[in-house]
Design an enzyme around this catalytic site. Structure first.
Site, PDB file in Angstrom:
ATOM      1  N   GLN A 171    -107.439  72.855  29.088  1.00  0.00           N
ATOM      2  CA  GLN A 171    -108.385  73.459  28.184  1.00  0.00           C
ATOM      3  C   GLN A 171    -107.988  72.944  26.719  1.00  0.00           C
ATOM      4  O   GLN A 171    -106.829  73.196  26.229  1.00  0.00           O
ATOM      5  CB  GLN A 171    -108.259  74.876  28.099  1.00  0.00           C
ATOM      6  CG  GLN A 171    -109.540  75.519  27.136  1.00  0.00           C
ATOM      7  CD  GLN A 171    -108.988  77.306  26.961  1.00  0.00           C
ATOM      8  OE1 GLN A 171    -108.213  77.487  26.552  1.00  0.00           O
ATOM      9  NE2 GLN A 171    -110.000  77.935  27.597  1.00  0.00           N
TER      10      GLN A 171
ATOM     11  N   TYR B 277    -112.600  80.238  17.987  1.00  0.00           N
ATOM     12  CA  TYR B 277    -111.809  79.376  17.590  1.00  0.00           C
ATOM     13  C   TYR B 277    -112.476  78.418  16.522  1.00  0.00           C
ATOM     14  O   TYR B 277    -113.586  78.717  16.231  1.00  0.00           O
ATOM     15  CB  TYR B 277    -111.308  78.578  18.746  1.00  0.00           C
ATOM     16  CG  TYR B 277    -110.247  79.317  19.709  1.00  0.00           C
ATOM     17  CD1 TYR B 277    -110.291  80.809  19.790  1.00  0.00           C
ATOM     18  CD2 TYR B 277    -109.381  78.508  20.155  1.00  0.00           C
ATOM     19  CE1 TYR B 277    -109.304  81.162  20.657  1.00  0.00           C
ATOM     20  CE2 TYR B 277    -108.317  79.220  20.990  1.00  0.00           C
ATOM     21  CZ  TYR B 277    -108.222  80.800  21.072  1.00  0.00           C
ATOM     22  OH  TYR B 277    -107.188  81.231  21.682  1.00  0.00           O
TER      23      TYR B 277
ATOM     24  N   ALA C 119    -110.164  85.119  36.829  1.00  0.00           N
ATOM     25  CA  ALA C 119    -108.827  85.126  35.874  1.00  0.00           C
ATOM     26  C   ALA C 119    -108.070  86.352  36.481  1.00  0.00           C
ATOM     27  O   ALA C 119    -107.035  86.221  37.127  1.00  0.00           O
ATOM     28  CB  ALA C 119    -109.210  85.122  34.416  1.00  0.00           C
ATOM     29  N   ARG C 120    -108.376  87.611  35.927  1.00  0.00           N
ATOM     30  CA  ARG C 120    -107.512  88.611  36.152  1.00  0.00           C
ATOM     31  C   ARG C 120    -107.347  88.971  37.495  1.00  0.00           C
ATOM     32  O   ARG C 120    -106.175  89.291  37.961  1.00  0.00           O
ATOM     33  CB  ARG C 120    -108.302  89.726  35.411  1.00  0.00           C
ATOM     34  CG  ARG C 120    -108.049  89.906  33.929  1.00  0.00           C
ATOM     35  CD  ARG C 120    -108.703  90.880  33.155  1.00  0.00           C
ATOM     36  NE  ARG C 120    -110.379  90.764  33.315  1.00  0.00           N
ATOM     37  CZ  ARG C 120    -111.202  91.546  32.967  1.00  0.00           C
ATOM     38  NH1 ARG C 120    -110.949  92.737  32.514  1.00  0.00           N
ATOM     39  NH2 ARG C 120    -112.536  91.199  33.039  1.00  0.00           N
TER      40      ARG C 120
END
Length: 395
Positions: free
Chosen positions: A100, A170, A346-347
């Site tokens: 990433q 971002y 993810a989690r």
């Protein structure tokens, strides 16, 4: 073994993946000195061994001031040996690996980095307790080129893909936001101007690497902030990316790391744990006193971004990665049935790195993730599920 196409090989640009599951980017907090560590390698090896088709290394800044904090990889020749060890370790387990890449912009910690944070417009960072400088045209040109250089370095390091970070406010995402972008030059105003940074970064990466690796972009569907980037504009940006041919797939996300981080994660908001993790005593006190205004709680449900993502699926032919509340097999099957080519988790994988293998063997397997989000504050000491002892996991 369940008869589902989720576990069959699939193509992503020039890449063939062994199934449809991608370990989503979660900053690992395992890069002391901005270098790859053995812990970071073991972290991604566990996910590769556990069955995902591709694991995503997060986060690889394209410039030193683009890090969210100083102990974070930034893409430069000195990082190559460690990155090669990491990609080799993942490949040895039969999985692909993505980097990433991006620039944290106003989310960067200028005090930690010793460099100014950059945004479309000057502002004050409540997180970093410092000023954020407005990016100049030269800054934008430099950061755009830095995306291309980072992608080339990823190729050299053996990565199979790069994921360009266009979300969470971002750098590129902050330009997309009408709330954060108050510029009056060609990079502000109407959406076409605010999208120049995001579209330019994606085009620079494609021009640099061609079809040597797969190119994904992580794009906000909305910021979850009043007056911020919203679905209608995001759909247009996605269509521009598709028309340009700069990316092979989009991973659809939401929320603002700067203004509303829990909008992406849903579930419990671990305020006490966040406060305890803050190194700066002033910030720690601020989290305790007014953290509820920033770290809000949103109820968890499976596939909680699906309603928004459906609008993108109906408007695009580009492959899409479904993210957000994909923790059970039937959720992934629903996503695939609705036309999403890949599932990002993810989690659930932090809790159980071998979840994909166990789902493949037995479809009645249930994720044990309770969405307490206590994994989130662990990014400062090594990202992990606090409910299990990962130190005993196989390397």
């Amino acid at each position: 073994m369940p008869a589902t196409a989720l576990f069959e090989a699939a193509t992503l640009g020039p890449l063939t993946l062994r199934n449809r599951f991608i370990k989503a980017a979660t900053f690992e907090g395992m890069s002391k000195g901005a270098q790859v560590s053995n812990d970071l390698i073991d972290f991604h090896r566990r996910h590769a061994t556990g069955g995902v088709a591709m694991t995503t290394v997060a986060y690889c800044a394209v410039a030193p001031e683009g890090r969210t904090e100083r102990n974070q990889i930034w893409m430069r020749p000195e990082a190559l040996p460690g990155l090669r060890r990491l990609t080799n370790a993942v490949h040895d387990e039969g999985a692909a690996v993505s980097a990433q890449i991006g620039h944290a912009g106003p989310v960067a910690d200028s005090r930690s980095n010793g460099l100014p944070a950059l945004a479309p417009s000057a502002a004050f960072s409540a997180q970093g307790l410092s000023r954020i400088r407005a990016a100049s045209r030269d800054d934008i040109a430099r950061i755009t080129q830095a995306h291309a250089d980072a992608a080339l370095l990823a190729v050299e390091a053996g990565f199979d893909a790069v994921e360009i970070h266009l979300g969470h406010n971002y750098f590129a995402s902050s330009f997309l936001s009408p709330k954060l972008n108050k510029r009056s030059d060609e990079y502000g105003g109407r959406l076409a101007g605010r999208a120049k940074v995001a579209l330019g970064a994606a085009r620079a990466v494609r021009d640099a690497v061609g079809d040597r690796i797969a190119i994904l972009a992580k794009l906000n569907m909305d910021d979850g902030v009043p007056g911020g980037f919203w679905l209608d504009e995001s759909l247009q940006v996605a269509q521009w990316l598709e028309a340009d041919g700069s990316v092979d797939a989009l991973e659809l996300t939401a929320g603002s790391s700067l203004l509303n981080p829990m909008y992406l994660f849903r579930g419990d908001a671990p305020l006490q744990e966040f406060a305890a993790a803050m190194r700066n005593p002033v910030v720690r006190l601020g989290v305790k006193l007014v953290g509820k205004r920033f770290i809000r709680s949103y109820p968890y449900q499976e596939a909680y971004l699906l309603d928004s993502a459906r609008q993108f699926r109906s408007a695009l032919k580009l492959p899409l990665v479904l993210l957000g509340g994909v923790s059970q097999l039937e959720t992934a099957e629903q996503g695939m049935a609705e036309g999403f080519q890949f599932m990002a988790m993810a989690r659930a994988l932090l809790r159980e790195p071998d979840l994909i293998n166990r789902m493949r063997r037995e479809r009645s397997t249930r994720s044990l993730c309770v969405h307490c989000n206590k994994c989130m504050p662990t990014i400062f000491t090594g990202t992990r599920c606090v409910l299990v002892d990962t130190s005993a996991a196989p390397a």
